[in-house]
Design an enzyme around this catalytic site. Structure first.
Site, PDB file in Angstrom:
ATOM      1  CB  SER A   1      -0.893   0.006   1.245  1.00 54.00           C
ATOM      2  OG  SER A   1      -1.551   1.249   1.411  1.00 54.00           O
TER       3      SER A   1
ATOM      4  CE1 TYR B   1      -4.126  -2.418   4.978  1.00 53.39           C
ATOM      5  CE2 TYR B   1      -3.325  -0.237   4.400  1.00 53.39           C
ATOM      6  CZ  TYR B   1      -3.739  -1.497   4.025  1.00 53.39           C
ATOM      7  OH  TYR B   1      -3.751  -1.846   2.694  1.00 53.39           O
TER       8      TYR B   1
END
Length: 277
Positions: free
Chosen positions: A127, A140
């Site tokens: 990501s 995350y």
């Protein structure tokens, strides 16, 4: 491929199968496995949080391919929202089990076959938050930062084997990511007792909002394009960045002083981060 029940995983599995690849699309819920099979995909059950499930899936795939598996796409993952000070240990464990530990265990179980074949691709869906941390996404952020470190290490350790570890770094992509994140937020975060109560109201509104997460949101076909490049390249890149925000933050992290980069990251974090500006 892991995490094929919706979004990026489902789209990429279908696209590769249509191009003629022999694809093994996996999901953790049997209802999703059956739905993928109904679409004509070769689907199997795989829960990356379970060693037993990983071992069973590896045996199935290596038997079906006679040990000649070419690529693995570690795509399964989710986001756990919440301020760091509100994250219980169980939430962090769940985040890392799915986003990192399962991916590494699955990779390690498949590596001996790839070593015997002398070739392979190990794709990891990271990501923009794997190198640019944003507020209220600490769990995350940490799981993806850790993934980047592990894959960078793998790349060094597998040098000269013909096996190429690759990081895919998407920004906002159309998927069920926000809906799944909202469910995790309600499971683990006690918003009413938090110093971030006001922030969480804005966060929940953003997570529940239909439509694209930002004006820069792309469809899963953008990820499919770089996955295909990584699979076909003679020497794939270490990283493939997807969406404008990913490219922007990659350059910003190289060029900007920390204070200015922090401002940019807060500005990009959404309405809930307004009071931090």
């Amino acid at each position: 491929m892991t995490g094929c029940s919706t979004g990026i995983g489902e789209y990429v599995a279908q696209a590769l199968a249509q191009e003629g690849w022999q694809v093994f699309a996996s999901a953790r819920q049997m209802a999703d496995v059956e739905r993928l099979r109904a679409q004509g995909l070769n689907a199997l059950w795989l829960d990356v949080d379970s060693t037993e499930s990983i071992t069973q899936a590896v045996e199935q795939v290596l038997t079906a391919t006679q040990g000649r598996l070419y690529a693995l796409f570690n795509n399964a993952g989710f986001g756990q929202p919440g301020a760091v000070e509100d994250l219980p240990r169980v939430a962090l464990r769940e985040q890392f089990e799915t986003n990192l530990f399962g991916a590494i265990e699955l990779t390690n179980q498949l590596l001996p076959a790839m070593r015997r074949n002398g070739t392979g691709r190990l794709l990891f869906n990271s990501s923009v938050l794997g190198f640019a941390a944003m507020p209220y996404r600490g769990a995350y952020n940490a799981s993806k930062f850790a993934m980047e470190g592990m894959v960078d290490t793998l790349r060094l350790e597998l040098r000269g084997t013909g096996i190429w570890p690759v990081l895919i770094e998407p920004g906002p992509i159309t998927s069920r990511f926000r809906a799944n994140a909202e469910a995790r937020f309600h499971r683990h975060i006690n918003a009413e007792a938090s110093a971030h109560y006001d922030v969480y109201a804005a966060m929940q509104a953003r997570l529940a909002k239909p439509g694209p997460a930002s004006p820069f949101t792309l469809g899963p076909e953008a990820v499919q394009a770089v996955v295909r490049r990584a699979l076909l390249a003679h020497k794939p890149a270490a990283r493939y960045r997807v969406t404008t925000p990913t490219h922007l933050f990659a350059w910003a992290k190289r060029l900007l002083p920390t204070a200015l980069l922090d401002w940019l990251l807060i500005a990009g974090a959404g309405e809930e981060a307004r009071k931090l500006r």
